[in-house]
Design a protein around this motif. Structure first.
Motif, mmCIF file in Angstrom:
data_model
loop_
_atom_site.group_PDB
_atom_site.id
_atom_site.type_symbol
_atom_site.label_atom_id
_atom_site.label_comp_id
_atom_site.label_asym_id
_atom_site.label_seq_id
_atom_site.Cartn_x
_atom_site.Cartn_y
_atom_site.Cartn_z
ATOM 1 N N SER A 233 79.465 -42.376 -13.148
ATOM 2 C CA SER A 233 79.677 -42.096 -14.572
ATOM 3 C C SER A 233 80.348 -40.745 -14.788
ATOM 4 O O SER A 233 81.314 -40.624 -15.548
ATOM 5 N N VAL A 234 79.847 -39.726 -14.119
ATOM 6 C CA VAL A 234 80.408 -38.381 -14.295
ATOM 7 C C VAL A 234 81.814 -38.300 -13.697
ATOM 8 O O VAL A 234 82.712 -37.684 -14.278
ATOM 9 N N ALA A 235 82.040 -38.959 -12.574
ATOM 10 C CA ALA A 235 83.350 -38.911 -11.921
ATOM 11 C C ALA A 235 84.414 -39.721 -12.656
ATOM 12 O O ALA A 235 85.574 -39.299 -12.729
ATOM 13 N N LEU A 236 84.036 -40.866 -13.209
ATOM 14 C CA LEU A 236 85.030 -41.803 -13.740
ATOM 15 C C LEU A 236 85.195 -41.795 -15.254
ATOM 16 O O LEU A 236 86.200 -42.299 -15.750
ATOM 17 N N GLU A 237 84.231 -41.255 -15.978
ATOM 18 C CA GLU A 237 84.267 -41.328 -17.438
ATOM 19 C C GLU A 237 84.434 -39.936 -18.057
ATOM 20 O O GLU A 237 83.494 -39.134 -18.031
ATOM 21 N N PRO A 238 85.582 -39.652 -18.631
ATOM 22 C CA PRO A 238 85.790 -38.335 -19.251
ATOM 23 C C PRO A 238 84.794 -38.043 -20.378
ATOM 24 O O PRO A 238 84.446 -36.886 -20.606
ATOM 25 N N GLY A 239 84.310 -39.070 -21.048
ATOM 26 C CA GLY A 239 83.383 -38.880 -22.157
ATOM 27 C C GLY A 239 81.942 -38.644 -21.755
ATOM 28 O O GLY A 239 81.108 -38.306 -22.593
ATOM 29 N N VAL A 240 81.622 -38.823 -20.471
ATOM 30 C CA VAL A 240 80.278 -38.503 -19.980
ATOM 31 C C VAL A 240 80.320 -37.041 -19.535
ATOM 32 O O VAL A 240 80.900 -36.712 -18.513
ATOM 33 N N LEU A 241 79.724 -36.181 -20.343
ATOM 34 C CA LEU A 241 79.783 -34.751 -20.067
ATOM 35 C C LEU A 241 78.742 -34.323 -19.041
ATOM 36 O O LEU A 241 79.013 -33.468 -18.202
ATOM 37 N N SER A 242 77.544 -34.911 -19.114
ATOM 38 C CA SER A 242 76.546 -34.625 -18.086
ATOM 39 C C SER A 242 75.438 -35.665 -18.131
ATOM 40 O O SER A 242 75.111 -36.208 -19.187
ATOM 41 N N LEU A 243 74.886 -35.925 -16.970
ATOM 42 C CA LEU A 243 73.709 -36.775 -16.797
ATOM 43 C C LEU A 243 72.820 -36.053 -15.794
ATOM 44 O O LEU A 243 73.258 -35.770 -14.674
ATOM 45 N N ASN A 244 71.619 -35.725 -16.203
ATOM 46 C CA ASN A 244 70.693 -34.995 -15.346
ATOM 47 C C ASN A 244 69.377 -35.750 -15.281
ATOM 48 O O ASN A 244 68.740 -35.979 -16.316
ATOM 49 N N ALA A 245 68.972 -36.140 -14.079
ATOM 50 C CA ALA A 245 67.746 -36.899 -13.889
ATOM 51 C C ALA A 245 66.730 -36.059 -13.121
ATOM 52 O O ALA A 245 67.070 -35.396 -12.141
ATOM 53 N N VAL A 246 65.485 -36.119 -13.584
ATOM 54 C CA VAL A 246 64.380 -35.444 -12.917
ATOM 55 C C VAL A 246 63.174 -36.384 -12.936
ATOM 56 O O VAL A 246 63.122 -37.331 -13.721
ATOM 57 N N SER A 247 62.206 -36.091 -12.060
ATOM 58 C CA SER A 247 60.942 -36.823 -12.093
ATOM 59 C C SER A 247 59.823 -35.821 -12.310
ATOM 60 O O SER A 247 59.941 -34.642 -11.958
ATOM 61 N N LEU A 248 58.735 -36.304 -12.893
ATOM 62 C CA LEU A 248 57.587 -35.440 -13.105
ATOM 63 C C LEU A 248 56.951 -35.127 -11.754
ATOM 64 O O LEU A 248 56.768 -36.022 -10.920
ATOM 65 N N LYS A 249 56.638 -33.881 -11.542
ATOM 66 C CA LYS A 249 56.166 -33.419 -10.228
ATOM 67 C C LYS A 249 54.957 -34.212 -9.719
ATOM 68 O O LYS A 249 54.918 -34.615 -8.568
ATOM 69 N N ASP A 250 53.984 -34.445 -10.564
ATOM 70 C CA ASP A 250 52.774 -35.147 -10.127
ATOM 71 C C ASP A 250 52.826 -36.659 -10.370
ATOM 72 O O ASP A 250 51.882 -37.365 -10.037
ATOM 73 N N SER A 251 53.924 -37.134 -10.950
ATOM 74 C CA SER A 251 54.105 -38.566 -11.232
ATOM 75 C C SER A 251 55.560 -38.932 -10.973
ATOM 76 O O SER A 251 56.338 -39.110 -11.905
ATOM 77 N N PRO A 252 55.968 -39.037 -9.708
ATOM 78 C CA PRO A 252 57.384 -39.242 -9.396
ATOM 79 C C PRO A 252 57.966 -40.534 -9.951
ATOM 80 O O PRO A 252 59.185 -40.658 -10.057
ATOM 81 N N GLN A 253 57.124 -41.482 -10.331
ATOM 82 C CA GLN A 253 57.618 -42.721 -10.925
ATOM 83 C C GLN A 253 58.029 -42.528 -12.390
ATOM 84 O O GLN A 253 58.637 -43.406 -12.978
ATOM 85 N N LYS A 254 57.726 -41.378 -12.953
ATOM 86 C CA LYS A 254 58.113 -41.059 -14.330
ATOM 87 C C LYS A 254 59.386 -40.223 -14.284
ATOM 88 O O LYS A 254 59.378 -39.072 -13.851
ATOM 89 N N ILE A 255 60.472 -40.839 -14.711
ATOM 90 C CA ILE A 255 61.814 -40.253 -14.638
ATOM 91 C C ILE A 255 62.243 -39.830 -16.036
ATOM 92 O O ILE A 255 61.987 -40.532 -17.024
ATOM 93 N N ARG A 256 62.928 -38.699 -16.125
ATOM 94 C CA ARG A 256 63.523 -38.236 -17.380
ATOM 95 C C ARG A 256 65.005 -37.994 -17.122
ATOM 96 O O ARG A 256 65.374 -37.378 -16.120
#
Length: 104
Positions: free
Chosen positions: A33-56
């Motif tokens: 998405s970031v490489a191919l789409e000029p309109g995607v300015l940023s995508l940042n994914a993280v997981s909760l430290k004590d609950s890695p199955q919970k993604i933001r």
């Protein structure tokens, strides 16, 4: 075309038994998405430290048209189709940026 940024926070809970493959598919989708789409300015994914199955994911698009175009790309559709059984919950939250800065 509107110049107003579209900023969203996605809150996901992933089936723990499928977390490793989900993370690989998410990484692949973000990179494309970031490489191919000029309109995607940023995508940042993280997981909760004590609950890695919970993604933001913090998503930033140049405008509404860029966001809508993103939803139709082959790489996004592949991600959605391959992860449909992995995602236990998904909440999309529209947010207003206060201050967003980064270094290249």
């Amino acid at each position: 075309m509107s110049r107003k940024l579209v900023v969203r926070m996605a809150e996901l809970e992933i089936d723990p038994d499928q977390l490793e493959i989900y993370r690989l598919l998410l990484t692949e989708e973000i990179e494309a998405s970031v490489a191919l789409e000029p309109g995607v300015l940023s995508l940042n994914a993280v997981s909760l430290k004590d609950s890695p199955q919970k993604i933001r994911i913090l998503e930033v698009y140049a405008n509404q048209a860029a966001y809508e175009a993103h939803l139709q790309t082959p790489h996004f559709l592949k991600y959605k189709n391959r992860t449909v059984g992995m995602v236990k919950s998904l909440t999309l939250i529209d947010v207003d940026p206060i201050m967003m800065r980064g270094k290249p």
